[in-house]
Design a protein around this motif. Sequence first.
Motif, PDB file in Angstrom:
ATOM      1  N   ARG A 319      41.496  45.249  43.120  1.00 27.71           N
ATOM      2  CA  ARG A 319      41.763  43.830  43.378  1.00 27.71           C
ATOM      3  C   ARG A 319      41.508  43.479  44.838  1.00 27.71           C
ATOM      4  O   ARG A 319      40.980  42.405  45.151  1.00 27.71           O
ATOM      5  CB  ARG A 319      43.197  43.495  42.983  1.00 27.71           C
ATOM      6  CG  ARG A 319      43.393  43.454  41.456  1.00 27.71           C
ATOM      7  CD  ARG A 319      44.846  43.513  41.064  1.00 27.71           C
ATOM      8  NE  ARG A 319      45.653  42.518  41.770  1.00 27.71           N
ATOM      9  CZ  ARG A 319      46.981  42.565  41.863  1.00 27.71           C
ATOM     10  NH1 ARG A 319      47.647  43.573  41.280  1.00 27.71           N
ATOM     11  NH2 ARG A 319      47.637  41.621  42.496  1.00 27.71           N
ATOM     12  N   MET A 320      41.863  44.391  45.742  1.00 28.80           N
ATOM     13  CA  MET A 320      41.599  44.148  47.164  1.00 28.80           C
ATOM     14  C   MET A 320      40.112  44.120  47.418  1.00 28.80           C
ATOM     15  O   MET A 320      39.605  43.289  48.194  1.00 28.80           O
ATOM     16  CB  MET A 320      42.270  45.236  48.002  1.00 28.80           C
ATOM     17  CG  MET A 320      43.799  45.152  48.015  1.00 28.80           C
ATOM     18  SD  MET A 320      44.554  46.510  48.961  1.00 28.80           S
ATOM     19  CE  MET A 320      43.988  46.128  50.607  1.00 28.80           C
ATOM     20  N   GLY A 321      39.363  45.036  46.745  1.00 28.63           N
ATOM     21  CA  GLY A 321      37.913  45.038  46.920  1.00 28.63           C
ATOM     22  C   GLY A 321      37.285  43.730  46.459  1.00 28.63           C
ATOM     23  O   GLY A 321      36.380  43.194  47.103  1.00 28.63           O
ATOM     24  N   GLU A 322      37.773  43.217  45.315  1.00 28.81           N
ATOM     25  CA  GLU A 322      37.263  41.936  44.815  1.00 28.81           C
ATOM     26  C   GLU A 322      37.573  40.805  45.783  1.00 28.81           C
ATOM     27  O   GLU A 322      36.751  39.923  46.028  1.00 28.81           O
ATOM     28  CB  GLU A 322      37.885  41.647  43.445  1.00 28.81           C
ATOM     29  CG  GLU A 322      37.441  42.600  42.346  1.00 28.81           C
ATOM     30  CD  GLU A 322      38.227  42.395  41.056  1.00 28.81           C
ATOM     31  OE1 GLU A 322      39.073  41.463  41.056  1.00 28.81           O
ATOM     32  OE2 GLU A 322      38.016  43.154  40.100  1.00 28.81           O
ATOM     33  N   ARG A 323      38.801  40.851  46.332  1.00 38.06           N
ATOM     34  CA  ARG A 323      39.205  39.772  47.241  1.00 38.06           C
ATOM     35  C   ARG A 323      38.371  39.760  48.505  1.00 38.06           C
ATOM     36  O   ARG A 323      37.967  38.720  49.009  1.00 38.06           O
ATOM     37  CB  ARG A 323      40.684  39.916  47.573  1.00 38.06           C
ATOM     38  CG  ARG A 323      41.246  38.721  48.363  1.00 38.06           C
ATOM     39  CD  ARG A 323      42.744  38.877  48.589  1.00 38.06           C
ATOM     40  NE  ARG A 323      43.473  38.953  47.335  1.00 38.06           N
ATOM     41  CZ  ARG A 323      43.860  37.904  46.619  1.00 38.06           C
ATOM     42  NH1 ARG A 323      43.535  36.674  47.025  1.00 38.06           N
ATOM     43  NH2 ARG A 323      44.529  38.064  45.514  1.00 38.06           N
ATOM     44  N   TYR A 324      38.077  40.961  49.039  1.00 38.67           N
ATOM     45  CA  TYR A 324      37.343  41.039  50.285  1.00 38.67           C
ATOM     46  C   TYR A 324      35.827  41.129  50.075  1.00 38.67           C
ATOM     47  O   TYR A 324      35.065  41.017  51.020  1.00 38.67           O
ATOM     48  CB  TYR A 324      37.815  42.250  51.113  1.00 38.67           C
ATOM     49  CG  TYR A 324      39.164  42.017  51.750  1.00 38.67           C
ATOM     50  CD1 TYR A 324      39.265  41.334  52.950  1.00 38.67           C
ATOM     51  CD2 TYR A 324      40.326  42.480  51.142  1.00 38.67           C
ATOM     52  CE1 TYR A 324      40.518  41.110  53.533  1.00 38.67           C
ATOM     53  CE2 TYR A 324      41.565  42.273  51.704  1.00 38.67           C
ATOM     54  CZ  TYR A 324      41.659  41.563  52.909  1.00 38.67           C
ATOM     55  OH  TYR A 324      42.883  41.357  53.474  1.00 38.67           O
ATOM     56  N   GLY A 325      35.441  41.369  48.812  1.00 35.86           N
ATOM     57  CA  GLY A 325      33.998  41.481  48.538  1.00 35.86           C
ATOM     58  C   GLY A 325      33.331  40.140  48.525  1.00 35.86           C
ATOM     59  O   GLY A 325      32.119  40.045  48.714  1.00 35.86           O
TER      60      GLY A 325
END
Length: 325
Positions: A319-325
């Motif tokens: 989820r963090m990767g999606e948010r920062y991606g």
Amino acid sequence: MGDMRASRLLSLVLLLQNRGRMTAQALADELEVSVRTIYRDMDALSAAGVPVYADRGRTGAYQLVGGYRTRLTGLSEEEAQALALAGLPAAAAELGLGTVLAAAQLKLSAALPDELRRRAGELAERFHVDVPGWHRDLERVPALAEIADAVWHARRLRVRYRRWDDTAVERDLDALGLVLKAGVWYLAARCGGSVRTYRVSRVDALTDLGESFDRPEDFVLAEYWRAWSEGFEKRLYPDTALVRLSPLGRDLVPFFLGAVGARALRETATGPGPDGWSTAELPVERGAPALGQLLRFGAELEVLAPPELRSRVSEVVSRMGERYG
């Protein structure tokens, strides 16, 4: 003159002050040095102006001349007690002993020969004890002085105490001892036949019940605190996680998981492997807090087990990767 020798010379003076007359052999046994060292130290004390003399003969003993004892025993009972907190002035101030401690230190300083007084001053300039942990001040503890008085005089207290969930309870306590840990004061007290630990800052009100109590003969504060602390760590970190750690991750364990984490790393770590990573079992809190503990390591830690914890970490990272991606 080295710091160790200066300390030993002061110990010699205080031994003679307290016991009156001692042979060189008795002094050597007490300080765990040779008799020859005692002879040299006595010569140094005489040269520094300390009025010490020896009886003649091989079985003679050393003692201080009359009057010098008066200079060293001018401490009141309160001042003598306060000297135990000489290295912790902030703690002494919280206990209401700040000015008493200052007076005791002045008297002791005035009693020392010039050389020992100079060395004591140099020691204070070079070493300082800072009690609170980082990012934490000493707590506000308005009831501390009254509780300390009850501890000293073995008085029974009735307190209103705020528990961790902020609910208030009333307890009758036999105040047994106080502990200062990383800027936080704790009270060891007997309640209902068992000894428990109370955080002093959570005492909202107290009343001296006007009753004395008999201290348990087998109660030793240091031993109780050691056992309680070990139990507290186990309660704080009841679960474990099997993890892989990079070299940097290993270095971060003491910072993120404290002494209990560092100990677990020493006892359980295997490796490192060819890639430099190690495997270890680390203590973690139960439930959601464990997730936050392990995510602090970022990419320097991989959770291997338990599977549900690995899955939760993986979900948050995605989820963090999606948010920062």
